[in-house]
Design a protein around this motif. Structure first.
Motif, PDB file in Angstrom:
ATOM      1  N   PRO A 141      96.353 -31.160 -29.079  1.00  0.00           N
ATOM      2  CA  PRO A 141      96.474 -32.500 -28.710  1.00  0.00           C
ATOM      3  C   PRO A 141      97.847 -32.883 -27.592  1.00  0.00           C
ATOM      4  CG  PRO A 141      97.377 -31.975 -30.812  1.00  0.00           C
ATOM      5  CD  PRO A 141      96.867 -30.623 -30.331  1.00  0.00           C
ATOM      6  N   SER A 142      98.335 -31.741 -27.195  1.00  0.00           N
ATOM      7  CA  SER A 142      99.404 -31.772 -25.956  1.00  0.00           C
ATOM      8  C   SER A 142      99.387 -31.010 -25.056  1.00  0.00           C
ATOM      9  CB  SER A 142     100.608 -32.275 -26.599  1.00  0.00           C
ATOM     10  OG  SER A 142     101.042 -31.161 -27.673  1.00  0.00           O
ATOM     11  N   ASP A 195      98.747 -36.364 -26.052  1.00  0.00           N
ATOM     12  CA  ASP A 195      97.794 -36.936 -25.108  1.00  0.00           C
ATOM     13  C   ASP A 195      96.927 -37.458 -25.735  1.00  0.00           C
ATOM     14  OD1 ASP A 195      96.715 -37.277 -22.527  1.00  0.00           O
ATOM     15  OD2 ASP A 195      95.815 -35.309 -22.433  1.00  0.00           O
ATOM     16  N   THR A 196      96.417 -38.750 -25.303  1.00  0.00           N
ATOM     17  CA  THR A 196      95.282 -39.335 -25.872  1.00  0.00           C
ATOM     18  C   THR A 196      94.314 -40.111 -24.745  1.00  0.00           C
ATOM     19  OG1 THR A 196      96.625 -40.084 -27.731  1.00  0.00           O
ATOM     20  CG2 THR A 196      94.465 -41.137 -27.512  1.00  0.00           C
ATOM     21  N   PRO A 197      93.229 -39.329 -24.637  1.00  0.00           N
ATOM     22  CA  PRO A 197      92.199 -39.573 -23.508  1.00  0.00           C
ATOM     23  C   PRO A 197      91.522 -40.750 -23.868  1.00  0.00           C
ATOM     24  CG  PRO A 197      91.458 -37.466 -24.501  1.00  0.00           C
ATOM     25  CD  PRO A 197      93.027 -37.826 -24.996  1.00  0.00           C
ATOM     26  N   HIS A 198      91.388 -40.998 -25.381  1.00  0.00           N
ATOM     27  CA  HIS A 198      90.570 -42.039 -25.722  1.00  0.00           C
ATOM     28  C   HIS A 198      91.156 -42.863 -26.751  1.00  0.00           C
ATOM     29  CE1 HIS A 198      87.048 -40.296 -23.618  1.00  0.00           C
ATOM     30  NE2 HIS A 198      87.542 -39.142 -24.274  1.00  0.00           N
ATOM     31  N   TYR A 199      91.276 -43.967 -26.586  1.00  0.00           N
ATOM     32  CA  TYR A 199      92.402 -44.967 -27.635  1.00  0.00           C
ATOM     33  C   TYR A 199      91.323 -45.962 -28.379  1.00  0.00           C
ATOM     34  CZ  TYR A 199      96.557 -44.154 -25.488  1.00  0.00           C
ATOM     35  OH  TYR A 199      97.788 -43.554 -25.032  1.00  0.00           O
ATOM     36  N   PRO A 247      94.424 -47.270 -20.214  1.00  0.00           N
ATOM     37  CA  PRO A 247      93.935 -47.633 -21.516  1.00  0.00           C
ATOM     38  C   PRO A 247      94.034 -49.028 -21.889  1.00  0.00           C
ATOM     39  CG  PRO A 247      95.298 -45.545 -21.460  1.00  0.00           C
ATOM     40  CD  PRO A 247      95.339 -46.034 -19.947  1.00  0.00           C
ATOM     41  N   GLU A 248      95.168 -49.765 -21.276  1.00  0.00           N
ATOM     42  CA  GLU A 248      95.370 -51.246 -21.840  1.00  0.00           C
ATOM     43  C   GLU A 248      94.265 -51.899 -21.227  1.00  0.00           C
ATOM     44  OE1 GLU A 248     100.166 -50.878 -22.052  1.00  0.00           O
ATOM     45  OE2 GLU A 248      99.361 -51.757 -20.449  1.00  0.00           O
TER      46      GLU A 248
END
Length: 658
Positions: free
Chosen positions: A371-372, A419-423, A495-496
């Motif tokens: 995840p990172s 790292d978050t590709p999808h919120y 993402p926002e």
């Protein structure tokens, strides 16, 4: 040829005898080359050898032109003379005689010197032939470089760091590193070695030294001496030359900036069995001299993963942001997971957490992923092992940081900067155990966590002109305690924007911090109001005009509740909360100076008396305004006549304070 005689009277007589004469003005230029069988080492054409008896191939020799059986006389000479045909003759084991048969036999054939002890040096040679008429021709010069000194042994070989396996983010307190020669690789293995010592540099040949690699099989576990009969040359078929030689060059393995070589000692078709293996190297120079054997590299091959684990990670309450600390929904990028692995093994070097994305039906999408960034240490693993003092100390240190209850379960992993590709998406997080060799096993269970997009960070707030008193209305210096503040927030990051994070804001928190002389907060006042309306309906967040700016929300705040503030410096920030209780970042601070103390004219103004005697409408009067402390650079001065009429209002120069 015959002789005719003449007397005075003119009588002639031809002699009965004859003489044959052969005019000859040229001789062929001979050739000489090195015997490749004597040219040892990496190349058979470079003229560098470790042989002290030299060989030649002589050609283009001339046989007799008279059929009398005498060919040209051939002599091999060294390059000691000042010119051609004056070097010292070199004796050959097979002399080339003055006979047609000898010359014919030697023409294009190999000869060698009788001398067998040529010294280490560069030696020059040429060949000359002289025919019966005395014509002489000599070949071009050639050279041999004799090098009989073996190079020094190479440095201790090292398992190349790309093959010295280890997990993506090892816990540095444990032994699993990229320098421990413990690997889970069984094929396509590279070993690196650094050349050492000075070499013969007669023709800069040291740049072309090579390394040979061997597998050493000791005769017993106590055997520490490497014997040649215990060595097996390593030849990887994948290498172009299918040999055990690796060439040293500046692009090779350059540990500490030195020349070295990297050799793939096992390719994809070969399997190195699990267990202990020893590797050594020898340095091989261009003359073919081999060094003594290097010290042995011991490689431990372990390709067996740890035992299967039954483990389910738990999201720690400190990482479960928002209104609930147990709903497994968070906007934090720093996640702490705790778990109790079964069984707990000392073979485990560390734990790591990986994730896989879930769809609306909680089915996995794709494969597990780190995840990172795996190239940096962004996971910290803490394991409680009763017989491991290092880990016990780590757990104690971590407990001080994150709380005692977090580490009583047996293990924990802290993910940093995830790292978050999808919120606003659910992910299944699983624990993986990694042993010292880098073998990995996935825990049997996982836990689902929803990663939420946090609210946007508001822009810096602004003090309204109506409440920014004084000469300047934009210096954020005022004597009013009822401030009108304005601000805004909008979707900035992708993402926002994708998740319209601004639309989900429920509250805006205003924080007013009073600062001391060291700019440290001595008191913080907090005011919270909702997007719909404040308690007195005077503060509000304005819904954006979708036709204009669909992502920007404006808000105002009247700080009527803070009339008892003392003079000083204040910092005002704003942050947004969404409906799940997730908080965004704080805005850039707005710094306001509250000053309700009137200046004392006597401290700043020097007056003098002047009598006006003229009836002119304009009179000159001079005074000095002094601001030694510099704390009122923009103060205004009002000149008042005896009848209290205001004559003029002046502003001091902020540049000179006068």
């Amino acid at each position: 040829m015959k002789v005719r005689l003449y007397d005075r009277a003119g009588n002639t007589r031809i002699g009965t005898g004859t003489r044959t004469i052969y005019p000859d003005y040229t001789v062929s230029t001979p050739s000489v080359t090195r015997d490749t069988a004597k040219d040892t080492g990496a190349s058979t054409t470079d003229g560098i050898t470790n042989k002290r008896q030299l060989g030649f191939v002589i050609g283009n020799l001339e046989v007799s032109a008279t059929n009398r059986g005498n060919g040209a006389k051939v002599i091999l000479r060294d390059d000691s003379g000042s010119g051609q045909d004056d070097g010292d003759p070199v004796a050959l084991t097979t002399e080339i005689g003055h006979d047609d048969d000898d010359v014919t036999q030697a023409n294009g054939h190999t000869v060698e010197t009788t001398k067998t002890d040529f010294t280490e040096d560069k030696h020059g040679f040429y060949v000359c032939q002289t025919d019966d008429a005395g014509n002489t021709a000599c070949s071009a010069k050639i050279s041999w470089v004799v090098d009989i000194t073996a190079p020094t042994k190479p440095s201790l070989p090292d398992l190349h760091e790309d093959d010295d396996s280890q997990g993506a983010n090892a816990n540095g307190a444990r032994d699993g590193t990229k320098t421990d020669d413990l690997t889970n690789k069984q094929s396509e293995i590279d070993v690196a070695v650094q050349a050492s010592g000075s070499q013969t540099e007669t023709n800069n040949a040291h740049d072309q030294h090579q390394i040979r690699f061997y597998l050493w099989t000791p005769s017993s576990t106590s055997d520490t001496t490497v014997d040649d009969d215990e060595l097996t040359e390593l030849k990887a078929p994948a290498i172009t030359d299918a040999s055990n030689i690796a060439t040293i060059n500046d692009q090779g393995y350059t540990a500490n900036g030195a020349r070295g070589a990297v050799k793939q000692i096992y390719d994809e078709n070969e399997i190195l069995t699990e267990g202990i293996h020893h590797f050594v190297a020898k340095q091989y120079d261009v003359a073919g001299n081999l060094s003594a054997v290097s010290n042995a590299l011991t490689v431990y091959v372990d390709a067996t993963p740890p035992a299967n684990l039954t483990v389910e990670p738990t999201l720690h309450p400190t990482s479960d942001s928002g209104d609930s600390s147990t709903d497994k929904q968070t906007s934090s990028v720093d996640l702490l997971f705790t778990f109790t692995p079964t069984p707990m093994s000392n073979d485990i070097d560390y734990f790591e957490v990986r994730r896989v994305r879930l769809n609306d039906a909680y089915e996995t999408i794709g494969e597990d992923e780190y995840p990172s960034d795996p190239n940096t240490v962004q996971q910290t693993s803490y394991e409680f092992l009763s017989d491991d003092a290092v880990q016990t100390a780590l757990v104690a240190e971590a407990a001080d940081t994150y709380g005692e209850g977090a580490y009583q379960q047996g293990g924990a992993v802290k993910i940093t900067a995830m790292d978050t590709p999808h919120y606003n998406t659910w992910y299944a997080f699983s624990v993986y155990a990694v042993d010292l060799a880098g073998n990995v096993v996935q825990g049997a269970n996982s836990t689902n966590v929803r990663i939420l997009v946090p609210p946007p960070t508001p822009a810096a707030m602004d003090l309204a002109v109506a409440t920014d008193s004084g000469v300047l209305t934009d210096d954020d210096t005022t004597n009013k305690t009822a401030w009108t503040l304005s601000g805004q927030y909008q979707n900035v990051s992708q993402p926002e924007i994708d998740n319209d994070a601004a639309a989900g804001v429920r509250n805006v928190i205003i924080r007013i911090k009073q600062l001391n002389s060291d700019n440290q907060a001595i008191e913080t006042l907090t005011h919270t109001f909702t997007r719909e309306s404040d308690f007195d309906n005077t503060n509000n967040i304005t819904v954006p005009n979708s036709a204009n700016d669909p992502y920007t929300y404006a808000f105002t705040f009247d700080a009527t509740a803070f009339e008892d503030l003392t003079d000083g410096i204040y910092e005002i920030t704003a942050s947004a909360y969404n409906s799940a209780g997730e908080t965004g970042g704080e805005s850039t601070p707005l710094r306001i100076t509250l000053d309700r103390t009137a200046p004392t004219p006597e401290e700043h103004i020097t007056l003098r008396t002047k009598t006006f005697t003229s009836s002119a409408t304009q009179q000159s009067y001079k005074f000095t305004y002094n601001n030694p402390s510099g704390n009122e650079p923009n103060a205004s001065i009002t000149i008042i006549a005896p009848d209290t009429t205001t004559v003029a209002t002046l502003t001091a120069s902020s540049a000179t304070n006068t």
